[in-house]
Scaffold this active site. Sequence first.
Site, PDB file in Angstrom:
ATOM      1  N   CYS A 240      14.334  35.498  21.433  1.00  0.00           N
ATOM      2  CA  CYS A 240      14.560  36.739  20.692  1.00  0.00           C
ATOM      3  C   CYS A 240      15.041  36.465  19.268  1.00  0.00           C
ATOM      4  O   CYS A 240      14.908  37.320  18.392  1.00  0.00           O
ATOM      5  CB  CYS A 240      15.588  37.599  21.417  1.00  0.00           C
ATOM      6  SG  CYS A 240      15.112  38.086  23.091  1.00  0.00           S
TER       7      CYS A 240
ATOM      8  N   ARG B 253      23.786  68.144  25.316  1.00  0.00           N
ATOM      9  CA  ARG B 253      24.084  69.581  25.325  1.00  0.00           C
ATOM     10  C   ARG B 253      22.811  70.394  25.128  1.00  0.00           C
ATOM     11  O   ARG B 253      22.582  71.397  25.830  1.00  0.00           O
ATOM     12  CB  ARG B 253      25.083  69.922  24.214  1.00  0.00           C
ATOM     13  CG  ARG B 253      26.494  69.441  24.442  1.00  0.00           C
ATOM     14  CD  ARG B 253      27.391  69.783  23.271  1.00  0.00           C
ATOM     15  NE  ARG B 253      27.499  71.217  23.066  1.00  0.00           N
ATOM     16  CZ  ARG B 253      28.129  71.779  22.036  1.00  0.00           C
ATOM     17  NH1 ARG B 253      28.676  71.003  21.101  1.00  0.00           N
ATOM     18  NH2 ARG B 253      28.208  73.078  21.920  1.00  0.00           N
TER      19      ARG B 253
ATOM     20  N   TRP C 140      31.360  65.301  18.017  1.00  0.00           N
ATOM     21  CA  TRP C 140      30.375  65.255  19.093  1.00  0.00           C
ATOM     22  C   TRP C 140      29.402  64.113  18.783  1.00  0.00           C
ATOM     23  O   TRP C 140      28.657  64.178  17.806  1.00  0.00           O
ATOM     24  CB  TRP C 140      29.601  66.573  19.197  1.00  0.00           C
ATOM     25  CG  TRP C 140      30.346  67.632  19.961  1.00  0.00           C
ATOM     26  CD1 TRP C 140      31.207  68.558  19.453  1.00  0.00           C
ATOM     27  CD2 TRP C 140      30.293  67.855  21.369  1.00  0.00           C
ATOM     28  NE1 TRP C 140      31.689  69.345  20.456  1.00  0.00           N
ATOM     29  CE2 TRP C 140      31.149  68.937  21.652  1.00  0.00           C
ATOM     30  CE3 TRP C 140      29.606  67.254  22.432  1.00  0.00           C
ATOM     31  CZ2 TRP C 140      31.344  69.436  22.937  1.00  0.00           C
ATOM     32  CZ3 TRP C 140      29.796  67.745  23.708  1.00  0.00           C
ATOM     33  CH2 TRP C 140      30.648  68.812  23.957  1.00  0.00           C
TER      34      TRP C 140
ATOM     35  N   ASN D 115      17.982  36.084  32.302  1.00  0.00           N
ATOM     36  CA  ASN D 115      19.229  35.392  32.624  1.00  0.00           C
ATOM     37  C   ASN D 115      19.856  35.919  33.910  1.00  0.00           C
ATOM     38  O   ASN D 115      20.372  35.137  34.716  1.00  0.00           O
ATOM     39  CB  ASN D 115      20.218  35.534  31.462  1.00  0.00           C
ATOM     40  CG  ASN D 115      19.942  34.542  30.348  1.00  0.00           C
ATOM     41  OD1 ASN D 115      20.277  33.370  30.453  1.00  0.00           O
ATOM     42  ND2 ASN D 115      19.306  35.008  29.280  1.00  0.00           N
TER      43      ASN D 115
ATOM     44  N   ALA E 172      15.368  30.619  29.981  1.00  0.00           N
ATOM     45  CA  ALA E 172      16.466  31.443  30.480  1.00  0.00           C
ATOM     46  C   ALA E 172      16.568  31.472  31.999  1.00  0.00           C
ATOM     47  O   ALA E 172      17.599  31.112  32.571  1.00  0.00           O
ATOM     48  CB  ALA E 172      16.311  32.869  29.940  1.00  0.00           C
TER      49      ALA E 172
ATOM     50  N   VAL F  66       3.300  21.516  34.869  1.00  0.00           N
ATOM     51  CA  VAL F  66       2.888  21.706  36.260  1.00  0.00           C
ATOM     52  C   VAL F  66       1.474  22.263  36.251  1.00  0.00           C
ATOM     53  O   VAL F  66       1.201  23.288  35.634  1.00  0.00           O
ATOM     54  CB  VAL F  66       3.851  22.644  37.004  1.00  0.00           C
ATOM     55  CG1 VAL F  66       3.345  22.909  38.418  1.00  0.00           C
ATOM     56  CG2 VAL F  66       5.252  22.033  37.063  1.00  0.00           C
TER      57      VAL F  66
ATOM     58  N   GLU G 157       9.334  21.153  32.318  1.00  0.00           N
ATOM     59  CA  GLU G 157       9.121  22.001  31.152  1.00  0.00           C
ATOM     60  C   GLU G 157       8.055  21.365  30.272  1.00  0.00           C
ATOM     61  O   GLU G 157       8.199  20.233  29.826  1.00  0.00           O
ATOM     62  CB  GLU G 157      10.426  22.158  30.374  1.00  0.00           C
ATOM     63  CG  GLU G 157      10.286  22.759  28.986  1.00  0.00           C
ATOM     64  CD  GLU G 157       9.642  24.145  28.992  1.00  0.00           C
ATOM     65  OE1 GLU G 157       8.705  24.349  28.190  1.00  0.00           O
ATOM     66  OE2 GLU G 157      10.057  24.999  29.808  1.00  0.00           O
TER      67      GLU G 157
END
Length: 457
Positions: free
Chosen positions: A46, A447, A439, A310, A12, A83, A36
């Site tokens: 995910c 509230r 509500w 991202n 990402a 790497v 990579e």
Amino acid sequence: MSERLVVIGADATGMSAASQARRMAGPRELEIVVFERGGFTSYSACGIPYWVGGLVAERDALIARTADEHRARDIDLRLHTEVLEIDVAERRVRVRDLGPDAESWVGYDKLVIATGARPVRPALPGIDAAGVHGVQTLDDGQALIDTLTITEGKRAVVVGAGYIGVEMAEALIHRGYQVTVLDRGAEPMSTLDPDMGALVRTAMCGLGIEIVGAAEVTAIRTDEAGRVRAVATAEGDYPADVVVLGIGVRPETTLARAAGLPLGEHGGLLTDLSMRVRGHEDIWAGGDCVEVLDLVSGRNRHIPLGTHANKHGQIIGTGVGGGYATFPGVVGTAVSKVCDLEVARTGLREKDARAAGLQYVSVTVESTSRAGYYPDAAPMTVKMLAERRTGRLLGVQIVGREGAGKRVDIAAVALTARMTVEEMTALDLGYAPPFSPVWDPVLVAARKAAAEVRRRG
């Protein structure tokens, strides 16, 4: 003469940064090389539990952009290339091509570190046995599916009851397994307060999942062939034909640490608002390998989520390409599900508020996802924390059925805007009986929290 951007990691953050940098700078102005070590790029980690569980039909559905598509945009993407070392003084990286197993040094003018996170894998006897799986990459997901395909038994043990643990428990239920979840905490989902975690446990048990809390795993038992047969705890053994590790992840900063780059208390790289590594003008980092600012507590946290990764990539690519963008921080929003149970949180838990030195009030309300008389109205529990003196919203947790989880976004916006619970009660939210009571449950909690602030303030 063009500059060279080297990117370590092609998921990402890495590929978002490379793509944005390419859009900002022309090919003759910037050469982009991405390394990579795996075989896939730009995929949704995910989504792996849903692929494993069969809700997503095939692996390629999780890949947003293939390696060839990136290469067509003039990005030199090298898969199966690891790497091994970052040489900050000489501005170069040492890489190994895993095919011919050849090493070489590659210089850079600008560097992006997007090495992600690694699954926690405790040093226990038998932890590397056949049939024991961590799930972090597409390769991990494929390996688990391969094991499930050839395994004759149907007993699965999931170690850990965080997001990955509960999602993998659901995936295994879908595959017809008898699932036991072992967790060190008293209740599952330690990202919630224990009273809300207890609601998750009750729902999971109702789905036929065995939840064992306060369980300290001591070993993985194996048979004569070296294959897993049980998970051992201090209280006893739990038979298993397959084991999935869902203990969590840590920042993958091995290279950064060896290079002397600054790390935070959670082991992640430290960056400024533009995602530059602190003290290094031409090195950026983002995604699961960095720590980010919690806008509610004012502290750094490690929050490994694709949404942040991202965004980091876009910001880094803009900076590399000569533009300007910043990442202000997070409020810690996350949502998940196990079968039809939705679980969401944002902001601080009670222990987070105490650790930050905040005095708070806490309220919990029971409501429904729709008007009570409308068909299929489902129960929902909302917990809300507010600062005791000011009434500033500190955190919200929601556990319920369909329509519960994404309500957390109301609270995420309110947290970012530093609203008080009193101010939240006047929010002009959409209403119709199929979608909400008159509500909304979040406003009912606001509230009640506002009344508690007035009572105790």
